[in-house]
Motif scaffolding. Structure first.
Motif, PDB file in Angstrom:
ATOM      1  N   ARG A 164      41.524  90.737  13.791  1.00  0.00           N
ATOM      2  CA  ARG A 164      42.583  91.464  14.483  1.00  0.00           C
ATOM      3  C   ARG A 164      42.318  92.967  14.463  1.00  0.00           C
ATOM      4  O   ARG A 164      42.600  93.666  15.448  1.00  0.00           O
ATOM      5  CB  ARG A 164      43.939  91.154  13.854  1.00  0.00           C
ATOM      6  CG  ARG A 164      45.128  91.754  14.613  1.00  0.00           C
ATOM      7  CD  ARG A 164      45.154  91.311  16.063  1.00  0.00           C
ATOM      8  NE  ARG A 164      45.209  89.855  16.198  1.00  0.00           N
ATOM      9  CZ  ARG A 164      46.344  89.196  16.285  1.00  0.00           C
ATOM     10  NH1 ARG A 164      47.505  89.826  16.275  1.00  0.00           N
ATOM     11  NH2 ARG A 164      46.322  87.878  16.419  1.00  0.00           N
ATOM     12  N   VAL A 165      41.779  93.479  13.365  1.00  0.00           N
ATOM     13  CA  VAL A 165      41.424  94.906  13.321  1.00  0.00           C
ATOM     14  C   VAL A 165      40.392  95.219  14.391  1.00  0.00           C
ATOM     15  O   VAL A 165      40.497  96.224  15.115  1.00  0.00           O
ATOM     16  CB  VAL A 165      40.899  95.287  11.918  1.00  0.00           C
ATOM     17  CG1 VAL A 165      40.304  96.698  11.938  1.00  0.00           C
ATOM     18  CG2 VAL A 165      42.010  95.213  10.879  1.00  0.00           C
ATOM     19  N   ARG A 166      39.371  94.377  14.525  1.00  0.00           N
ATOM     20  CA  ARG A 166      38.334  94.620  15.523  1.00  0.00           C
ATOM     21  C   ARG A 166      38.892  94.555  16.943  1.00  0.00           C
ATOM     22  O   ARG A 166      38.537  95.372  17.808  1.00  0.00           O
ATOM     23  CB  ARG A 166      37.208  93.595  15.352  1.00  0.00           C
ATOM     24  CG  ARG A 166      36.023  93.840  16.269  1.00  0.00           C
ATOM     25  CD  ARG A 166      34.859  92.972  15.905  1.00  0.00           C
ATOM     26  NE  ARG A 166      35.196  91.547  15.967  1.00  0.00           N
ATOM     27  CZ  ARG A 166      34.305  90.572  15.732  1.00  0.00           C
ATOM     28  NH1 ARG A 166      33.078  90.891  15.395  1.00  0.00           N
ATOM     29  NH2 ARG A 166      34.680  89.307  15.811  1.00  0.00           N
ATOM     30  N   GLU A 167      39.785  93.595  17.188  1.00  0.00           N
ATOM     31  CA  GLU A 167      40.417  93.519  18.511  1.00  0.00           C
ATOM     32  C   GLU A 167      41.237  94.763  18.805  1.00  0.00           C
ATOM     33  O   GLU A 167      41.186  95.303  19.925  1.00  0.00           O
ATOM     34  CB  GLU A 167      41.314  92.284  18.571  1.00  0.00           C
ATOM     35  CG  GLU A 167      40.559  90.965  18.561  1.00  0.00           C
ATOM     36  CD  GLU A 167      41.505  89.779  18.462  1.00  0.00           C
ATOM     37  OE1 GLU A 167      42.739  90.008  18.533  1.00  0.00           O
ATOM     38  OE2 GLU A 167      41.031  88.640  18.319  1.00  0.00           O
ATOM     39  N   ASN A 168      41.980  95.225  17.815  1.00  0.00           N
ATOM     40  CA  ASN A 168      42.818  96.403  18.035  1.00  0.00           C
ATOM     41  C   ASN A 168      42.001  97.684  18.144  1.00  0.00           C
ATOM     42  O   ASN A 168      42.441  98.650  18.771  1.00  0.00           O
ATOM     43  CB  ASN A 168      43.848  96.528  16.908  1.00  0.00           C
ATOM     44  CG  ASN A 168      44.954  95.479  17.023  1.00  0.00           C
ATOM     45  OD1 ASN A 168      45.207  94.951  18.100  1.00  0.00           O
ATOM     46  ND2 ASN A 168      45.601  95.167  15.916  1.00  0.00           N
ATOM     47  N   LEU A 169      40.817  97.713  17.509  1.00  0.00           N
ATOM     48  CA  LEU A 169      39.942  98.876  17.682  1.00  0.00           C
ATOM     49  C   LEU A 169      39.537  99.036  19.149  1.00  0.00           C
ATOM     50  O   LEU A 169      39.379 100.161  19.645  1.00  0.00           O
ATOM     51  CB  LEU A 169      38.690  98.727  16.814  1.00  0.00           C
ATOM     52  CG  LEU A 169      38.848  99.045  15.320  1.00  0.00           C
ATOM     53  CD1 LEU A 169      37.598  98.635  14.552  1.00  0.00           C
ATOM     54  CD2 LEU A 169      39.127 100.528  15.109  1.00  0.00           C
ATOM     55  N   ARG A 170      39.365  97.924  19.828  1.00  0.00           N
ATOM     56  CA  ARG A 170      39.010  97.986  21.252  1.00  0.00           C
ATOM     57  C   ARG A 170      40.232  98.234  22.123  1.00  0.00           C
ATOM     58  O   ARG A 170      40.129  98.848  23.183  1.00  0.00           O
ATOM     59  CB  ARG A 170      38.349  96.675  21.667  1.00  0.00           C
ATOM     60  CG  ARG A 170      37.054  96.372  20.934  1.00  0.00           C
ATOM     61  CD  ARG A 170      36.619  94.935  21.162  1.00  0.00           C
ATOM     62  NE  ARG A 170      35.394  94.621  20.452  1.00  0.00           N
ATOM     63  CZ  ARG A 170      34.909  93.384  20.308  1.00  0.00           C
ATOM     64  NH1 ARG A 170      35.552  92.374  20.868  1.00  0.00           N
ATOM     65  NH2 ARG A 170      33.797  93.180  19.648  1.00  0.00           N
ATOM     66  N   LYS A 171      41.372  97.754  21.671  1.00  0.00           N
ATOM     67  CA  LYS A 171      42.585  97.826  22.494  1.00  0.00           C
ATOM     68  C   LYS A 171      43.273  99.181  22.385  1.00  0.00           C
ATOM     69  O   LYS A 171      43.777  99.714  23.384  1.00  0.00           O
ATOM     70  CB  LYS A 171      43.538  96.718  22.056  1.00  0.00           C
ATOM     71  CG  LYS A 171      44.769  96.571  22.927  1.00  0.00           C
ATOM     72  CD  LYS A 171      45.599  95.376  22.469  1.00  0.00           C
ATOM     73  CE  LYS A 171      46.831  95.188  23.337  1.00  0.00           C
ATOM     74  NZ  LYS A 171      47.657  94.030  22.880  1.00  0.00           N
ATOM     75  N   TYR A 172      43.319  99.739  21.172  1.00  0.00           N
ATOM     76  CA  TYR A 172      44.012 101.015  20.944  1.00  0.00           C
ATOM     77  C   TYR A 172      42.979 102.051  20.498  1.00  0.00           C
ATOM     78  O   TYR A 172      42.810 102.324  19.311  1.00  0.00           O
ATOM     79  CB  TYR A 172      45.093 100.851  19.880  1.00  0.00           C
ATOM     80  CG  TYR A 172      46.094  99.763  20.178  1.00  0.00           C
ATOM     81  CD1 TYR A 172      47.120  99.959  21.102  1.00  0.00           C
ATOM     82  CD2 TYR A 172      46.016  98.529  19.541  1.00  0.00           C
ATOM     83  CE1 TYR A 172      48.040  98.953  21.378  1.00  0.00           C
ATOM     84  CE2 TYR A 172      46.931  97.524  19.809  1.00  0.00           C
ATOM     85  CZ  TYR A 172      47.931  97.736  20.732  1.00  0.00           C
ATOM     86  OH  TYR A 172      48.836  96.740  21.002  1.00  0.00           O
ATOM     87  N   LYS A 173      42.288 102.609  21.445  1.00  0.00           N
ATOM     88  CA  LYS A 173      41.174 103.499  21.143  1.00  0.00           C
ATOM     89  C   LYS A 173      41.608 104.842  20.572  1.00  0.00           C
ATOM     90  O   LYS A 173      40.823 105.514  19.914  1.00  0.00           O
ATOM     91  CB  LYS A 173      40.331 103.729  22.399  1.00  0.00           C
ATOM     92  CG  LYS A 173      39.652 102.461  22.917  1.00  0.00           C
ATOM     93  CD  LYS A 173      38.809 102.755  24.134  1.00  0.00           C
ATOM     94  CE  LYS A 173      38.151 101.497  24.662  1.00  0.00           C
ATOM     95  NZ  LYS A 173      37.137 100.948  23.771  1.00  0.00           N
ATOM     96  N   ALA A 174      42.841 105.245  20.818  1.00  0.00           N
ATOM     97  CA  ALA A 174      43.295 106.549  20.321  1.00  0.00           C
ATOM     98  C   ALA A 174      44.167 106.433  19.078  1.00  0.00           C
ATOM     99  O   ALA A 174      44.574 107.447  18.515  1.00  0.00           O
ATOM    100  CB  ALA A 174      44.052 107.288  21.424  1.00  0.00           C
ATOM    101  N   MET A 175      44.478 105.224  18.629  1.00  0.00           N
ATOM    102  CA  MET A 175      45.367 105.039  17.476  1.00  0.00           C
ATOM    103  C   MET A 175      44.624 105.361  16.182  1.00  0.00           C
ATOM    104  O   MET A 175      43.493 104.919  15.988  1.00  0.00           O
ATOM    105  CB  MET A 175      45.894 103.599  17.436  1.00  0.00           C
ATOM    106  CG  MET A 175      46.869 103.337  16.286  1.00  0.00           C
ATOM    107  SD  MET A 175      47.446 101.607  16.261  1.00  0.00           S
ATOM    108  CE  MET A 175      48.455 101.596  17.764  1.00  0.00           C
ATOM    109  N   PRO A 176      45.231 106.138  15.269  1.00  0.00           N
ATOM    110  CA  PRO A 176      44.605 106.396  13.967  1.00  0.00           C
ATOM    111  C   PRO A 176      44.326 105.093  13.228  1.00  0.00           C
ATOM    112  O   PRO A 176      45.069 104.111  13.351  1.00  0.00           O
ATOM    113  CB  PRO A 176      45.652 107.246  13.237  1.00  0.00           C
ATOM    114  CG  PRO A 176      46.489 107.847  14.320  1.00  0.00           C
ATOM    115  CD  PRO A 176      46.507 106.845  15.431  1.00  0.00           C
ATOM    116  N   LEU A 177      43.237 105.075  12.443  1.00  0.00           N
ATOM    117  CA  LEU A 177      42.808 103.842  11.793  1.00  0.00           C
ATOM    118  C   LEU A 177      43.862 103.318  10.820  1.00  0.00           C
ATOM    119  O   LEU A 177      44.061 102.108  10.719  1.00  0.00           O
ATOM    120  CB  LEU A 177      41.485 104.082  11.060  1.00  0.00           C
ATOM    121  CG  LEU A 177      40.834 102.836  10.462  1.00  0.00           C
ATOM    122  CD1 LEU A 177      40.553 101.789  11.532  1.00  0.00           C
ATOM    123  CD2 LEU A 177      39.548 103.202   9.728  1.00  0.00           C
TER     124      LEU A 177
END
Length: 322
Positions: A219-232
């Motif tokens: 899910r982290v990897r999916e969200n890294l692609r989905k929310y490119k500007a969101m802080p980690l």
């Protein structure tokens, strides 16, 4: 439709719990518990079973409630070493532990002498089982078990490394090491025998733990692609909240399987089952409070390599500039 949505959710779908705010406390607390567990593993030490310690185990059943004091007094005069006598399961079942007696003939002689003594003390005593393991075999079993644990951890690390990135692999393997040391501490505190059965429980816990972390990491990897500007930090919090229902659901299913074994499975299964119960709880909590914070520390400013930083527009001079 009536069944279009789940009737019961362990965790609200719209939760926004900031798990990463407690990351420093979680990691520090985990390290302290692991260090204490390692200390307990050496002092007072773990209760090794016959598989790793060697010796003889005899399980006997008396016609009525066993007289443990009389049995201890009778076997202590046989000059067989320090013989342990304890009630096993019910008042009429007794477990005797003898040190290694030497070769096979000496072992058989010791068993026969114990049986004769018990028959004199309590006529009608039945021998239910006898297990004997020599020093060499027990040492080989212990070494092989440690190798199995080490190989399983390396295999899990390689799998996560190839599937994700090195930050994920290091976070998973460090968490597995912390979890394994806690299980060792649990065995040392509860005095559950460390034998081949508990090694099987630890290997099962490692497999479950990796599966649990892969769910969060996916899910982290999916969200890294989905929310490119969101802080980690916010992205990891979001990923944990989104996968919490699956994490808790899987853990509860395993607990509902292991807990009845621990409570009603008898002494033969109690060690395995209680180790599983503790490992499930430790693994579920570590996926949230240990593996995710480690990923945050290792991956900050490194997990968004595919995202180019915005380029500032050059300031052009006006038409009236000279």
């Amino acid at each position: 439709m009536f069944l279009s949505r789940p009737l019961f959710r362990l965790f609200p779908d719209d939760s926004k719990i900031p798990f990463m705010r407690g990351r420093r406390f979680g990691i520090a607390f985990s390290i302290i518990l692991s260090v204490l567990s390692l200390v307990l593993a050496f002092y007072p030490g773990m209760e090794k079973g016959i598989d790793f310690r060697g010796g003889i185990i005899m399980e006997v059943r008396t016609p009525a409630a066993a007289n443990l004091a009389a049995i201890r007094s009778g076997v202590s005069g046989l000059d067989l070493g320090d013989v342990g006598v304890q009630e096993f399961g019910d008042a009429s079942t007794v477990l005797l532990r003898l040190p290694v007696q030497g070769d096979e003939a000496a072992t058989q002689n010791a068993v026969n002498r114990i049986r004769a003594t018990l028959e004199q003390i309590t006529p009608g005593t039945r021998l239910l089982r006898t297990e004997a393991v020599g020093n060499r075999v027990s040492a080989e079993l212990f070494t092989g078990s440690l190798i199995a644990l080490g190989v399983s951890m390396l295999a899990m690390m390689a799998y996560i490394w190839f599937r994700f990135e090195w930050q994920f692999a290091i976070g998973a393997i460090v968490t597995l090491l912390l979890e394994t040391t806690k299980v060792v501490g649990f065995l040392a505190v509860t005095r559950i025998e460390f034998n081949l059965t508990t090694v099987a429980a630890v290997l099962t816990i490692i497999g479950f733990s990796v599966n649990d972390k892969v769910v969060v990491y996916d899910r982290v990897r999916e969200n890294l692609r989905k929310y490119k500007a969101m802080p980690l930090e916010a992205l990891i919090d979001r990923s944990i909240n989104e996968t919490m229902n699956r994490t808790l659901g899987t853990s509860m299913t395993l607990l509902l399987s292991a807990l009845p074994l621990a409570l009603f499975g008898g002494d033969a299964l109690a060690g395995f089952a209680w180790t599983m119960v503790f490992g499930i709880v430790a693994s579920t909590s570590s996926s949230i409070f240990i593996a995710a914070p480690i990923l945050l520390h290792l991956g900050e400013n490194k997990l968004r390599r595919g995202v180019e930083a915005p380029v500032a527009k050059p300031i052009t001079a006006g038409k009236g500039a000279g």
